[in-house]
Write an enzyme that holds these catalytic residues in place. Sequence first.
Site, mmCIF file in Angstrom:
data_model
loop_
_atom_site.group_PDB
_atom_site.id
_atom_site.type_symbol
_atom_site.label_atom_id
_atom_site.label_comp_id
_atom_site.label_asym_id
_atom_site.label_seq_id
_atom_site.Cartn_x
_atom_site.Cartn_y
_atom_site.Cartn_z
ATOM 1 N N GLU A 79 0.821 -1.212 0.000
ATOM 2 C CA GLU A 79 0.000 0.000 0.000
ATOM 3 C C GLU A 79 0.856 1.263 0.000
ATOM 4 O O GLU A 79 0.558 2.222 -0.725
ATOM 5 C CB GLU A 79 -0.949 -0.012 1.199
ATOM 6 C CG GLU A 79 -2.041 -1.070 1.075
ATOM 7 C CD GLU A 79 -2.945 -1.162 2.292
ATOM 8 O OE1 GLU A 79 -3.876 -1.983 2.259
ATOM 9 O OE2 GLU A 79 -2.710 -0.430 3.274
ATOM 10 N N HIS B 221 -10.216 1.294 0.277
ATOM 11 C CA HIS B 221 -10.617 0.381 1.357
ATOM 12 C C HIS B 221 -12.125 0.106 1.368
ATOM 13 O O HIS B 221 -12.583 -0.745 2.136
ATOM 14 C CB HIS B 221 -10.180 0.937 2.710
ATOM 15 C CG HIS B 221 -8.711 0.752 2.982
ATOM 16 N ND1 HIS B 221 -7.744 1.550 2.410
ATOM 17 C CD2 HIS B 221 -8.047 -0.163 3.745
ATOM 18 C CE1 HIS B 221 -6.555 1.152 2.827
ATOM 19 N NE2 HIS B 221 -6.706 0.122 3.622
#
Length: 297
Positions: free
Chosen positions: A153, A186
């Site tokens: 990420e 997310h």
Amino acid sequence: MEPEQDHDSVVRDSNVFLSPFVSVGACFVISVIYVASLYVWNSKHDRDHPSTIKRRFFSVFVVMIIAPFFVLTLSSRDVLQHYSMWQIMGFREEGLLTATLVPLLLTVVLFLGPLSVQLSNGVWRIYSEPMYWLNAVRNLVWLRNHVVAPLSEEFTFRACMLPLLLQTFRPSIAMLITPLLFGLAHLHHIRERLKNGRPLREVLIVSFFQFFYTTIFGIYSAYLFVRTAHFVAPFVVHAFCNHMGFPDVQEVLSQPDHRKYLFFAFYVLGLIGWIVLLPTLTTPSWYTNNLFWAIKL
């Protein structure tokens, strides 16, 4: 031949520019590729099943191979004449040790409250047990949360996106764009929660809260990357934050009054200390940050 610092000055003072359409569009495409890579596999298992985790490990590592090509092919010629792709992505030797330790210590200050709770209930003792670490590195969920997720990420959303955005926007603006993409990325958990049979209302509330705190963390992570110009800074902080999790206020409320107030005092002290120390402990010169955006900080 001109000294290296003169080259840096020329780059920082020049009009380094990418079209917003190019930089923001590239970042959007990268984030879509990242999320889509998690769902290319047709699996009946949930996200914590070993087969799902292994497949997703492979997926995000493929994305980590693809994403740097956006930086290499789209970056301004002026930038790449004076810096390598890896340098603007935060992979530098200068200031590496400082970037590994100082942002982590700063984040420890922020978590002073939760850490004081762990210290009082003895949870911290497990970290001195070798078996804890042996079991941890064999556990795919632990590896995902502490290594692969922070690594992939931060590499994708910070190291590959911010160098492009910083060629279009001032750092203060660039640091707000990637967190939004990070938070939106997310939201894919909505699909998994609904698939597991959780009520829609509950899923939306949980997902909105997750979007909120991942976006806030994304701002902090982007800030660390921009100020230090090091990938390792947001990576180690991300891993630490994943380990600590969201502060368990309910555990504090369940304590006797005298301990409850003491723990809340540590929470407040940690937050104030973090706010006060943040600008100083991320001073760009500490990390030898002389990249093209440093003059605008």
